[in-house]
Design a protein around this motif. Structure first.
Motif, short mmCIF file in Angstrom:
data_model
loop_
_atom_site.label_atom_id
_atom_site.label_comp_id
_atom_site.label_asym_id
_atom_site.label_seq_id
_atom_site.Cartn_x
_atom_site.Cartn_y
_atom_site.Cartn_z
N LEU A 254 0.82 -1.21 0.00
CA LEU A 254 0.00 0.00 0.00
C LEU A 254 0.85 1.26 0.00
N PHE A 255 2.01 1.19 0.63
CA PHE A 255 2.86 2.37 0.74
C PHE A 255 3.76 2.54 -0.48
N TYR A 256 4.42 1.45 -0.89
CA TYR A 256 5.46 1.56 -1.92
C TYR A 256 4.92 1.72 -3.33
N LEU A 257 3.83 1.04 -3.67
CA LEU A 257 3.35 1.11 -5.06
C LEU A 257 2.98 2.53 -5.47
N PRO A 258 2.17 3.27 -4.66
CA PRO A 258 1.89 4.67 -5.05
C PRO A 258 3.15 5.54 -5.03
N ALA A 259 4.04 5.30 -4.05
CA ALA A 259 5.26 6.11 -3.95
C ALA A 259 6.15 5.92 -5.18
N ILE A 260 6.25 4.68 -5.65
CA ILE A 260 7.06 4.41 -6.84
C ILE A 260 6.48 5.13 -8.05
N TYR A 261 5.15 5.10 -8.20
CA TYR A 261 4.53 5.78 -9.33
C TYR A 261 4.74 7.29 -9.25
N MET A 262 4.61 7.85 -8.04
CA MET A 262 4.66 9.30 -7.89
C MET A 262 6.06 9.86 -8.05
N TYR A 263 7.05 9.20 -7.46
CA TYR A 263 8.37 9.82 -7.33
C TYR A 263 9.45 9.26 -8.24
N LEU A 264 9.27 8.05 -8.75
CA LEU A 264 10.32 7.50 -9.60
C LEU A 264 10.04 7.77 -11.08
#
Length: 292
Positions: A254-264
């Protein structure tokens, strides 16, 4: 001198306008209700975890030390953004001051990077508990847990400080409208009228480090855990071992998947329309679901 002052004021506006869902007025009331309910649940759930892990002597184990910090992070995470969103949705004036915006994205970035490392520390704890059960108390002693937590908070703060120092120098040339629910670094870079190559590169490198390195450690830990669990003869033992890890894996996803899309991806090229709803997801939905 007067023209210089005027130029400065034009480059750095007093307020920003947070669009949110202003272009979809029919969505504001349902979203307001969802945010309010989710925020209440997030606050109550995370406070309950903090209190129980502090007050119950049986829960003073390493896993609950990390869990208490995760709950505190999620509590701060939602409080940094959601009250401002609720105020804006309940009002026709959807503004935030320049200073308030800076504080918001500084704290948001700090908490996000800190949570990446705390989740990695939790994976390490699960690895030692399952793969080295007889040495668990020796390896995961209280001092080590406190050191890991301190590294997480200080590293997150250092990363946030670098991003803030770079972002506050960006001119906006009178631009005030942020197509987002709250202030965060990619949206600020997107809004700037200057060359943002340095900001883009710094954000990509630092976030890649804080996201991909902890994620690699988590995946490596669970690779060893899966191998150890498959060697367990008892099916009941395997289920128990997987049960202790499944909730952590859900939180990580839940934490990493959106973060990867947003910031990488380069902030100058990401879709703000999609990005703002993904930001909404990991700023309120994830912290609400974590206690469960």
């Amino acid at each position: 001198m007067k023209s210089d002052n005027q130029s400065f004021l034009e480059e750095f506006p007093k307020n920003f306008i947070l669009l949110g869902v202003s272009d979809r007025p029919w969505l504001e009331l349902p979203l307001f209700v969802v945010l309010l309910v989710s925020y209440i649940l997030a606050v109550l759930g995370n406070i309950a975890i903090i209190l129980v892990s502090r007050l119950d002597p049986q829960l003073h184990s390493p896993m609950y030390i990390f869990l208490g910090h995760l709950a505190f992070l999620d509590l701060c995470y939602t409080t940094t953004t959601v009250p401002q969103m609720l105020v804006n949705m309940g009002s026709s004036k959807k503004t935030i001051s320049y200073g308030g915006c800076t504080v918001q994205y500084a704290i948001f970035h700090w908490l996000g990077c800190t949570e990446c490392i705390v989740l990695a520390a939790m994976a390490l704890d699960r690895y030692v508990a399952i793969c080295e059960p007889l040495r668990y108390a020796i390896i995961m002693h209280r001092a080590l847990c406190q050191q890991l937590v301190a590294v997480a908070w200080l590293s997150g703060f250092s990363n946030s400080l670098v991003q803030v120092v770079l972002t506050v120098q960006l001119p906006f040339c009178g631009r005030q409208v942020l197509n987002n629910f709250f202030c965060e670094v990619p949206a600020m870079i997107k809004l700037s009228c200057a060359d943002t190559a340095v900001n883009d590169a710094t954000l990509a490198v630092l976030v890649a480090f804080f996201v991909l390195v902890p994620l690699a450690l988590i995946l490596l830990s669970y690779g060893f855990i899966i191998r150890a669990v498959l060697r367990i003869q008892s099916s009941k033992g395997r289920r128990k071992a997987f049960g202790t890890c499944s909730s952590h894996l859900v939180v990580v996803s839940l934490f990493y998947l959106p973060a990867i899309y947003m910031y990488l991806q380069p902030p100058s090229s990401y879709s703000q329309e999609q990005g703002k709803f993904i930001s909404l997801f990991y700023s309120i939905i994830t912290p609400t679901l974590n206690p469960f």
